[in-house]
Design a protein around this motif. Structure first.
Motif, short mmCIF file in Angstrom:
data_model
loop_
_atom_site.label_atom_id
_atom_site.label_comp_id
_atom_site.label_asym_id
_atom_site.label_seq_id
_atom_site.Cartn_x
_atom_site.Cartn_y
_atom_site.Cartn_z
N GLN A 118 49.44 43.51 36.68
CA GLN A 118 48.67 43.00 35.55
C GLN A 118 49.38 41.83 34.87
O GLN A 118 48.76 40.84 34.51
CB GLN A 118 48.42 44.13 34.53
CG GLN A 118 47.52 45.24 35.03
CD GLN A 118 46.12 44.73 35.35
OE1 GLN A 118 45.58 43.89 34.65
NE2 GLN A 118 45.55 45.22 36.43
N ILE A 119 50.69 41.95 34.72
CA ILE A 119 51.48 40.87 34.11
C ILE A 119 51.42 39.62 34.98
O ILE A 119 51.26 38.50 34.47
CB ILE A 119 52.93 41.34 33.88
CG1 ILE A 119 52.96 42.39 32.77
CG2 ILE A 119 53.85 40.15 33.53
CD1 ILE A 119 54.30 43.08 32.62
N ASP A 120 51.54 39.78 36.30
CA ASP A 120 51.45 38.65 37.21
C ASP A 120 50.08 37.98 37.13
O ASP A 120 49.98 36.75 37.15
CB ASP A 120 51.73 39.08 38.66
CG ASP A 120 53.19 39.39 38.91
OD1 ASP A 120 54.03 39.01 38.06
OD2 ASP A 120 53.50 40.03 39.94
N GLN A 180 49.44 34.13 36.05
CA GLN A 180 48.73 33.18 36.92
C GLN A 180 47.58 32.52 36.18
O GLN A 180 47.34 31.31 36.31
CB GLN A 180 48.23 33.88 38.18
CG GLN A 180 49.31 34.25 39.15
CD GLN A 180 48.79 35.10 40.31
OE1 GLN A 180 47.61 35.42 40.38
NE2 GLN A 180 49.69 35.45 41.21
N ARG A 181 46.85 33.29 35.39
CA ARG A 181 45.75 32.72 34.61
C ARG A 181 46.27 31.71 33.59
O ARG A 181 45.67 30.66 33.39
CB ARG A 181 44.97 33.82 33.90
CG ARG A 181 44.11 34.64 34.84
CD ARG A 181 43.35 35.71 34.09
NE ARG A 181 42.60 36.55 35.01
CZ ARG A 181 42.17 37.76 34.72
NH1 ARG A 181 42.43 38.29 33.54
NH2 ARG A 181 41.49 38.44 35.60
N LEU A 182 47.39 32.02 32.95
CA LEU A 182 47.96 31.08 31.98
C LEU A 182 48.42 29.80 32.66
O LEU A 182 48.22 28.70 32.15
CB LEU A 182 49.13 31.74 31.24
CG LEU A 182 48.75 32.80 30.21
CD1 LEU A 182 50.00 33.48 29.68
CD2 LEU A 182 47.95 32.19 29.08
N GLU A 215 52.20 53.44 38.72
CA GLU A 215 51.87 52.92 37.38
C GLU A 215 52.71 51.69 37.05
O GLU A 215 52.21 50.70 36.51
CB GLU A 215 52.08 54.01 36.32
CG GLU A 215 51.01 55.07 36.29
CD GLU A 215 49.65 54.53 35.87
OE1 GLU A 215 49.58 53.55 35.08
OE2 GLU A 215 48.64 55.07 36.36
N ALA A 216 53.99 51.72 37.39
CA ALA A 216 54.88 50.58 37.14
C ALA A 216 54.43 49.36 37.96
O ALA A 216 54.42 48.22 37.46
CB ALA A 216 56.31 50.94 37.46
#
Length: 174
Positions: free
Chosen positions: A26-28, A32-34, A19-20
């Motif tokens: 998800q944060i990565d 990357q999208r930003l 889960e971690a």
């Protein structure tokens, strides 16, 4: 503190680690999208700046004589923020100038009442030099020494203009 219920299953350590890892993934992905969006915005801004044909967006009606200024929004590369511009409605060919940054809707209403600050036009040194050369016409002078000085000034000015033109063409070609 209440003790955990006996019927409640405890997640194994490997599932908590999974889960971690999923949260970190998800944060990565979002990061990357930003970054990709920022790169695209930078490329768009560079292309618009290169072509110089982006017109500020009109936010209010055209000039309302004796009332308010027309307000337009433009992007400020210096502030990395939207800035508001107005123009004097009395001018035949109005020039828009910055009045404030856009921080809220109230800024648009305030900008309608503000006189624009028009930046001073850039001096055209090349044109000034040519005018100076034209005003010192050596053929109209009656003194040979003054004619020689005038011709020397003309030669130096022409050489400097040629050098500046060469540098300008070279720097744009690269």
């Amino acid at each position: 503190m209440t003790p955990p219920a006996i019927d409640q299953p405890v997640a194994p350590d490997w599932l908590a680690a999974a889960e971690a890892a999923h949260q970190e993934q998800q944060i990565d992905t979002v990061a990357q999208r930003l970054q990709r969006a920022q790169r695209h915005a930078d490329l768009i801004n560079a292309r618009l700046a290169d072509r110089g044909n982006l017109r500020p967006a009109r936010l209010t009606p055209e000039f309302e004589p004796y009332a308010y200024y027309e307000v337009r929004a433009a992007w400020s590369e210096d502030d990395k923020q939207v800035e508001l511009h107005t123009a004097d409605w009395e001018d035949d060919r109005p020039k828009f100038g910055r009045v404030r940054l856009l921080n809220s809707l109230a800024d648009v209403a305030a900008a309608r009442r503000e006189t624009p600050t028009i930046p001073a036009a850039r001096r055209d040194y090349r044109l000034e030099a040519i005018r100076a050369m034209d005003s010192l016409n050596a053929d109209r002078l009656n003194n040979a020494h003054v004619e020689e000085i005038t011709n020397a000034i003309h030669g130096n000015t022409a050489a400097l203009l040629h050098l500046a033109d060469t540098i300008a063409r070279t720097s744009t070609a690269v």
